[in-house]
Enzyme design. Sequence first.
Site, mmCIF file in Angstrom:
data_model
loop_
_atom_site.group_PDB
_atom_site.id
_atom_site.type_symbol
_atom_site.label_atom_id
_atom_site.label_comp_id
_atom_site.label_asym_id
_atom_site.label_seq_id
_atom_site.Cartn_x
_atom_site.Cartn_y
_atom_site.Cartn_z
ATOM 1 C CE LYS A 150 -38.826 24.015 -35.808
ATOM 2 N NZ LYS A 150 -38.608 22.592 -35.487
ATOM 3 C CG ASP A 278 -38.118 16.213 -26.839
ATOM 4 O OD1 ASP A 278 -39.000 15.492 -26.346
ATOM 5 O OD2 ASP A 278 -38.066 17.439 -26.656
#
Length: 416
Positions: A150, A278
């Site tokens: 990523k 989050d």
Amino acid sequence: MSSNCTSTTAVAVAPLSASKTKTKKKHFVCQKVKLFRASEPILSVLMWGVNHTINELSNVPVPVMLMPDDFKAYSKIKVDNHLFNKENLPSRFKFKEYCPMVFRNLRERFGIDDQDYQNSVTRSAPINSDSQGRCGTRFLTTYDRRFVIKTVSSEDVAEMHNILKKYHQFIVECHGNTLLPQFLGMYRLTVDGVETYMVVTRNVFSHRLTVHRKYDLKGSTVAREASDKEKAKDLPTFKDNDFLNEGQKLHVGEESKKNFLEKLKRDVEFLAQLKIMDYSLLVGIHDVDRAEQEEMEVEERAEDEECENDGVGGNLLCSYGTPPDSPGNLLSFPRFFGPGEFDPSVDVYAMKSHESSPKKEVYFMAIIDILTPYDTKKKAAHAAKTVKHGAGAEISTVNPEQYSKRFNEFMSNILT
């Protein structure tokens, strides 16, 4: 382990096996040496860099324990490449590995051999995923689908450094048995003066069992639906409201639910202590009956269209690229697995549906995106959303304690 060196040629390349590996009647073409061939220079540099750093690490004794300096250390190399593999590698590039001793220790604790890790990243180019994270984050998988690569921001790298010591300690205490991301390496690549940061984690989903439906769940219901653009994808990532509107449930049984929620609670409490929020629960669902039907259709098609000879020994390039020659590598499938079966030491996030479930399924569930601290920006976003939606609305930007409590409650309700 800090080094800063300039090299005019690249690292020595290792020979590969010339044996052929078959998977579903596809053939592989073996490369005699590692060429780090990829569709773009940044991926070739990643392959070269991981190959180089793992080779370098193999010469460094494993310490009895990690020292504080290991959590600040790095190794970096600047390459002026005029001679080696010019077709695939840029003429100049830099590669930096952060905290090499720490990530080696984490790989070991997660049961991942460095040689296997090196092979997965470097044997054939990583594959682009159609998933896209916030702010244009890019996702790739290694060719064997074992690991996810990523792209991250420099702020994410800074946050990783902030939490790494406590994260490592947590992994030690839970013996690697966690739903948190398994961080395996963090790198900075510089090509044409542009810096790219990458983090490698274990793939939440299986290398072998197809995921037919997936969800990103936060426990929030405000603006938590997949967009029309997302829904048009082959495998969309659905969200909380999609999950609820479908009446979806994960049928795992009482004992598995209890064990899962205990692990989730411990992991989420740890994140709240770090003032992190989050994050999401990534859920993938493998439909066993559908997979069997798809397998039969693939075999029927394969019989109809036997691989064509390419005129050089009958080999074809397959989407996986170069095959493994290591007997432990996953593509060789040394063990036979029936429909919906998996190796829990490899598919560590997998869980079978309960026998009373209306459908035979395998669930893959893990916490993702844990590098968001509750800082000034988040506080401002929370204030703005509270004004817009009202204080009682299930918005995602609440404080870390509220977030963890709501997250746990939501996940408890979707399991049965």
